[in-house]
Design an enzyme around this catalytic site. Structure first.
Site, mmCIF file in Angstrom:
data_model
loop_
_atom_site.group_PDB
_atom_site.id
_atom_site.type_symbol
_atom_site.label_atom_id
_atom_site.label_comp_id
_atom_site.label_asym_id
_atom_site.label_seq_id
_atom_site.Cartn_x
_atom_site.Cartn_y
_atom_site.Cartn_z
ATOM 1 N N ALA A 1 0.846 -1.203 0.000
ATOM 2 C CA ALA A 1 0.000 0.000 0.000
ATOM 3 C C ALA A 1 0.875 1.244 0.000
ATOM 4 O O ALA A 1 1.963 1.244 0.584
ATOM 5 C CB ALA A 1 -0.887 0.023 1.235
ATOM 6 N N ASP A 2 0.384 2.259 -0.652
ATOM 7 C CA ASP A 2 1.036 3.575 -0.587
ATOM 8 C C ASP A 2 0.363 4.479 0.420
ATOM 9 O O ASP A 2 0.978 5.389 0.965
ATOM 10 C CB ASP A 2 1.064 4.235 -1.962
ATOM 11 C CG ASP A 2 2.154 3.598 -2.791
ATOM 12 O OD1 ASP A 2 1.904 2.513 -3.340
ATOM 13 O OD2 ASP A 2 3.268 4.141 -2.814
ATOM 14 N N ARG A 3 -0.923 4.224 0.635
ATOM 15 C CA ARG A 3 -1.649 4.972 1.670
ATOM 16 C C ARG A 3 -2.930 4.206 1.992
ATOM 17 O O ARG A 3 -3.672 3.811 1.092
ATOM 18 C CB ARG A 3 -2.000 6.368 1.151
ATOM 19 C CG ARG A 3 -2.487 7.305 2.214
ATOM 20 C CD ARG A 3 -2.897 8.668 1.648
ATOM 21 N NE ARG A 3 -1.827 9.440 1.064
ATOM 22 C CZ ARG A 3 -1.593 10.735 1.323
ATOM 23 N NH1 ARG A 3 -2.347 11.376 2.198
ATOM 24 N NH2 ARG A 3 -0.625 11.382 0.701
#
Ligand code: MRU
Length: 363
Positions: A256-258
């Site tokens: 995940a990036d965010r």
């Protein structure tokens, strides 16, 4: 001994970040897998460039390299005015955050460091030298913390997947993009879980997507898997549905990036469609990410800014044009997978249903 070498005694795979006080180098991921070349990062300007050009990428690695580039620059700063130091630190951190907008880790790290510099600046008992020492040491600590978090993610993920496993007891995983040693300080997040399953001798096979347009899967994940001698097969992104139909996939694990407070997750473009296909085929879909990727300030995925990258990433492979000249392109680097498609979020604190994340964030 460099800080990273100390940790690489534990088997963690390739070394994307090489750091010892006063020296920072990153493995140029644009050249992999054909060339292994480290680039010197001498300060914030270099840090911004290697992140923006994606010579280093992956949410945790972006944060660590960005902050270490500031640590490297501060070492040469002989300022004796704490207020000036504080102001410059804030400006430089905000600049580093602008290099890539979707991954939240660098933004959260910058906020933490700005708070620290405010405290050190306000404390009259702290000398400018002590300010610098404490600040740099706190950045250096990110390397250790990330590796510890990743190993915990690996263990929690491995335990949860094995606990819920149906069938023959062997795990066949699909992953997307690159979440391994190259994307972190070491060990990896989703790839860390895969590494832990392999170490537990319960991993039968990994399928990794090519991950167009930047090809993180074909170039980087495939490279890590071959390097680690983990049994793996590469597929192109459009083969996911066919794969789930033809072979019995135990689960999908992505990074995940965010992660928004409601569990919606931004990750490499293509993740969303994999989650939809997984739901249709009843395949559990896991997101593996440290809490440094969780953004409590964003209520849902709708509010996450998605980075758009240059057309040339789609129209060229290396120096070779592959798309018809004149064609329009749309190149979002990430997409949002809604929480309702996610079975569990694997963190360093355990595995949570996406709707339980809120309780942890605001308790
Ligand atoms: O554009 P990238 O290569 O930085 O995208 C990386 C990803 O999408 C990863 O899944 C994510 O950053 C997690 S890395 C541990």
């Amino acid at each position: 001994m460099s800080i990273t070498t100390k940790f690489n005694r534990v088997k963690m795979g390739l070394e994307s970040i090489r750091y010892s006080r006063g020296k920072l180098e990153v493995l140029d991921q644009l050249l992999l897998p054909l060339q292994t070349k480290y680039i010197k990062v001498d300060g914030v300007e270099d840090g911004w460039k290697v992140i923006n050009k994606m010579q280093v990428r992956g949410a945790p690695a972006i944060a660590i390299v960005g902050c270490l580039s500031l640590a490297r620059e501060l070492l040469d700063d002989n300022s004796s005015d704490k207020k000036v130091m504080r102001q410059e630190i804030e400006g430089k951190l905000n600049y580093l955050v602008s290099a890539r907008p979707t991954a939240v880790n660098i933004k959260l790290a910058a906020e933490e460091l700005i708070n620290l510099s405010n405290r050190l600046s306000a404390d009259e008992l702290v000398t400018p030298e002590e300010f610098k020492e404490v600040f740099i040491a706190s950045i250096e600590n990110m390397l250790t913390r990330d590796i510890q978090d990743n190993k915990a993610i690996g263990q929690h993920g491995c335990d949860a997947i094995l606990r819920n496993l149906e069938g023959d007891g062997q795990v066949r995983v699909l992953t997307h993009c690159n979440t391994g040693s190259l994307a972190t300080a070491g060990y990896g997040t989703a790839l860390g879980v895969i590494r832990s399953l392999h170490a537990a001798k319960r991993l039968e096979h990994v399928y990794c997507t090519e991950t167009r347009p930047y090809n993180q899967g074909a170039r980087l994940t495939a490279y890590e898997l071959v390097h680690e001698k983990i049994p793996a097969t590469l597929i192109v992104d459009s083969m996911v549905a066919a794969l789930m139909h033809a072979r019995s996939i135990s689960c999908v694990i992505v990074g995940a990036d965010r992660v928004a407070a409601n569990g919606d997750t931004a990750n490499k473009v293509g993740t969303y469609q994999i989650a939809i296909v997984a739901k249709y085929h009843n395949v559990p879909f896991y997101v593996a990410a440290p809490f440094t990727s969780v953004d409590a300030s964003v209520a849902s995925g709708e509010r996450i800014k998605i980075e758009e990258r240059p057309d040339t990433e789609m129209t060229f492979i290396g120096d070779k044009r592959i798309a018809a000249p004149g064609i329009n392109c749309w190149n979002p680097a990430f997409d949002i997978t809604p929480a309702c498609l996610i079975t569990g979020i694997i963190t360093e604190k355990g595995v949570f249903a996406p709707d339980k994340l809120k309780d942890l964030l605001f308790q």
